[in-house]
Design a protein around this motif. Structure first.
Motif, PDB file in Angstrom:
ATOM      1  N   THR A  67      32.080 -18.403   2.593  1.00 12.23           N
ATOM      2  CA  THR A  67      30.916 -17.762   3.187  1.00 12.23           C
ATOM      3  C   THR A  67      31.096 -16.255   3.237  1.00 12.23           C
ATOM      4  O   THR A  67      30.193 -15.486   2.868  1.00 12.23           O
ATOM      5  N   ARG A 141      19.296 -23.912  14.724  1.00  7.75           N
ATOM      6  CA  ARG A 141      20.333 -24.105  13.705  1.00  7.75           C
ATOM      7  C   ARG A 141      19.722 -24.290  12.316  1.00  7.75           C
ATOM      8  O   ARG A 141      20.243 -23.778  11.323  1.00  7.75           O
ATOM      9  N   SER A 144      18.804 -20.951  10.654  1.00  9.22           N
ATOM     10  CA  SER A 144      19.868 -20.001  10.349  1.00  9.22           C
ATOM     11  C   SER A 144      20.474 -20.269   8.974  1.00  9.22           C
ATOM     12  O   SER A 144      20.878 -21.395   8.666  1.00  9.22           O
ATOM     13  N   THR A 146      23.281 -19.121   7.922  1.00  9.26           N
ATOM     14  CA  THR A 146      24.713 -19.314   8.152  1.00  9.26           C
ATOM     15  C   THR A 146      24.868 -20.160   9.401  1.00  9.26           C
ATOM     16  O   THR A 146      24.079 -20.023  10.334  1.00  9.26           O
ATOM     17  N   PRO A 147      25.851 -21.069   9.463  1.00 13.68           N
ATOM     18  CA  PRO A 147      26.017 -21.878  10.678  1.00 13.68           C
ATOM     19  C   PRO A 147      25.951 -21.021  11.938  1.00 13.68           C
ATOM     20  O   PRO A 147      26.564 -19.949  12.005  1.00 13.68           O
ATOM     21  N   SER A 201      27.416 -25.707  20.973  1.00 18.65           N
ATOM     22  CA  SER A 201      28.734 -25.781  20.350  1.00 18.65           C
ATOM     23  C   SER A 201      29.803 -24.954  21.038  1.00 18.65           C
ATOM     24  O   SER A 201      30.982 -25.035  20.658  1.00 18.65           O
ATOM     25  N   LYS A 404      33.489 -21.410  13.616  1.00 17.65           N
ATOM     26  CA  LYS A 404      32.372 -22.300  13.277  1.00 17.65           C
ATOM     27  C   LYS A 404      32.836 -23.481  12.428  1.00 17.65           C
ATOM     28  O   LYS A 404      32.412 -24.622  12.643  1.00 17.65           O
ATOM     29  N   GLU A 405      33.722 -23.181  11.489  1.00 14.69           N
ATOM     30  CA  GLU A 405      34.228 -24.262  10.642  1.00 14.69           C
ATOM     31  C   GLU A 405      35.062 -25.236  11.468  1.00 14.69           C
ATOM     32  O   GLU A 405      34.916 -26.472  11.333  1.00 14.69           O
ATOM     33  N   LEU A 409      30.517 -26.773  12.603  1.00 15.50           N
ATOM     34  CA  LEU A 409      29.162 -26.258  12.445  1.00 15.50           C
ATOM     35  C   LEU A 409      28.705 -26.202  10.991  1.00 15.50           C
ATOM     36  O   LEU A 409      27.525 -25.957  10.728  1.00 15.50           O
ATOM     37  N   TYR A 410      29.622 -26.422  10.066  1.00 14.79           N
ATOM     38  CA  TYR A 410      29.217 -26.539   8.662  1.00 14.79           C
ATOM     39  C   TYR A 410      28.741 -27.959   8.347  1.00 14.79           C
ATOM     40  O   TYR A 410      28.263 -28.215   7.248  1.00 14.79           O
ATOM     41  N   ILE A 413      23.488 -31.342  11.255  1.00 12.91           N
ATOM     42  CA  ILE A 413      22.945 -30.986  12.570  1.00 12.91           C
ATOM     43  C   ILE A 413      22.504 -32.266  13.263  1.00 12.91           C
ATOM     44  O   ILE A 413      21.563 -32.943  12.832  1.00 12.91           O
TER      45      ILE A 413
END
Length: 440
Positions: A67, A141, A144, A146-147, A201, A404-405, A409-410, A413
């Motif tokens: 990313t 989410r 967005s 990006t996460p 999260s 996030k990873e 969050l990748y 959802i």
């Protein structure tokens, strides 16, 4: 704000905005008529992405590294910010969004500014029912590119943004008085599982301050106690509990907000601890949080002149955020500021300069700048001028993306509002409330 006397503890209205709420209910400072260069509106001729840290020749890139490698400077700067959005639904129009961001709905805010995170508040009309919160987080989410980290201040006790939607649990001081770190872990796990079920999260908890000043107007019962030897294991256990649930945790407020008689929402506290005193009184819970793998640590808008004689609050202090937190304690997770709309961080510099100096000091995420467009433009300008190097920017963005990873969050959802106030959670809460004997 909390007022603590020697004979008791009282609650007044300002505290209910919470420690990372700042002065959120005040009139917005951004004007709709201003021209804002948001990430989504940057011209195609903007500079190409800067070089990003490369993995070893034999190791494949992580999702976070992939990313980062594809991001422009505008995208990277956007990741540093955590925004407040207004409305119960992702597509709810609110005049506050128009005044602050120049758009009407939470989804439009996310699409325009591409923030690294969003923080939810009841006073921002984000919280009314479990199904509504789940729908809001899902919509944000999905909007967005990006996460997106979605956070909340859910400490339990007197700072409980999601009350009465989620399981009621004792506050930190009540948990601390049981002397059993297992209770702190159970409480954090229950809270974390319910946050995750709602699509949240990250929890801006636990409080790692040691409340050694009985007249502290802002920490008080939010801390696990006044003895660092007892507070530290509680903090470590709470971090474990959040991680058991799969949500990120944030230890706050570094380097320690426990020995103040001034509320940093409304003034600038000064703590005269020497380095030796800090090591003994303030540092142990943060050391323990780091030992347990805490995802992020929040800064305090307090001056510690014997740790940094500059007179700057810790949020703006390289000696404290980089020298103490990064170098001395060895923390390489995300450093987030406390809310940048609080008076304690705004007394000496303007809102644009505060944002830049926070990053230069060692912060990674900028929470709730009062004039979001101005703060964003200031940081982007500092990157382009070289004041904030691109290597420094990449360090922060990679930490954020790795969080996030790590917290999934990748992935897809999903939410599960039906998991809130489960029979198992209510049973644990009943036990904890009985053990604490306070119910608060």
């Amino acid at each position: 704000m909390l007022k603590l006397g020697r004979g008791g503890i009282g609650l007044v209205a300002l505290l209910m905005t919470g420690c990372s709420a700042g002065l959120g209910a005040t009139a917005p400072s951004a004007r709709p008529s201003e021209t804002v260069t948001s990430p989504a509106s940057m011209p195609a001729s903007s500079p190409p992405p800067s070089p990003s840290p490369s993995p070893s020749a034999t190791a494949p890139r992580t999702r976070a590294e992939e990313t980062l490698a594809g991001m422009s400077d505008e995208d990277k700067v956007a990741q540093l910010f955590v925004a407040v959005v207004y409305g119960t639904g992702a597509d709810s129009s609110r005049k506050e969004n128009r005044a602050r961001y120049g758009v009407d709905t939470p989804v439009e805010v996310v699409k325009k500014y591409r923030p690294g995170g969003v923080i939810l508040f009841n006073w921002a009309d984000n919280i009314s029912s479990v199904s509504q919160v789940a729908a809001l987080t899902t919509g944000l989410r999905k909007a967005s590119a990006t996460p997106l980290v979605i956070g909340v201040d859910q400490e339990n006790g007197i700072v409980s943004r999601l009350s009465p939607l989620i399981t009621k649990l004792p506050g930190s001081l009540a948990i601390g008085r049981t002397g059993d770190p297992g209770n702190a872990r159970d409480s954090a796990r229950v809270t974390g599982e319910e946050l995750k079920a709602l699509g949240i999260s990250l929890d801006y908890a636990p409080v790692a301050d040691v409340n050694i000043n009985p007249r502290n107007p802002v920490i008080g019962p939010r801390a696990y106690g006044s003895d660092p030897r007892k507070v530290a294991p509680m903090v470590g256990a709470a971090v474990d509990g959040f991680h058991d649930a799969g949500v990120a945790s944030v230890a706050k407020h570094f380097p320690g907000h426990g020995d103040t008689s001034v509320d940093s929402h409304t003034g600038l506290p000064v703590i005269k601890h020497t380095l030796a005193q800090w090591e003994k009184l303030d540092a142990p819970p943060f050391r323990e949080a780091i030992k347990h793998g805490v995802d992020a640590i929040m800064t305090a808008h307090v001056v510690m002149p014997k740790l940094d004689p500059s007179g700057d609050p810790s949020t703006l202090s390289p000696k404290i955020l980089t020298g103490l937190l990064r170098d001395k304690l060895g923390f390489d997770g995300v450093v987030t500021t406390d809310a940048l709309d609080m008076a304690g961080v705004r007394k000496k510099y303007g809102d644009a300069e505060v944002a830049v100096r926070s990053i230069l000091a060692g912060a990674d995420m900028l929470l709730m700048p009062p004039d979001y467009p101005t703060a964003y433009e200031a940081v982007l300008k500092a990157v382009r001028s070289g004041r904030i190097t691109r290597d420094r920017l990449d360090q922060s963005v990679l930490r954020i993306l790795r969080l996030k990873e790590k917290r999934g969050l990748y992935g897809p959802i999903t939410t599960d509002p039906g998991a809130v106030k489960s029979a198992q959670h209510l049973k644990i809460a009943k036990r904890l409330l009985a053990e604490t004997g306070s119910g608060a």
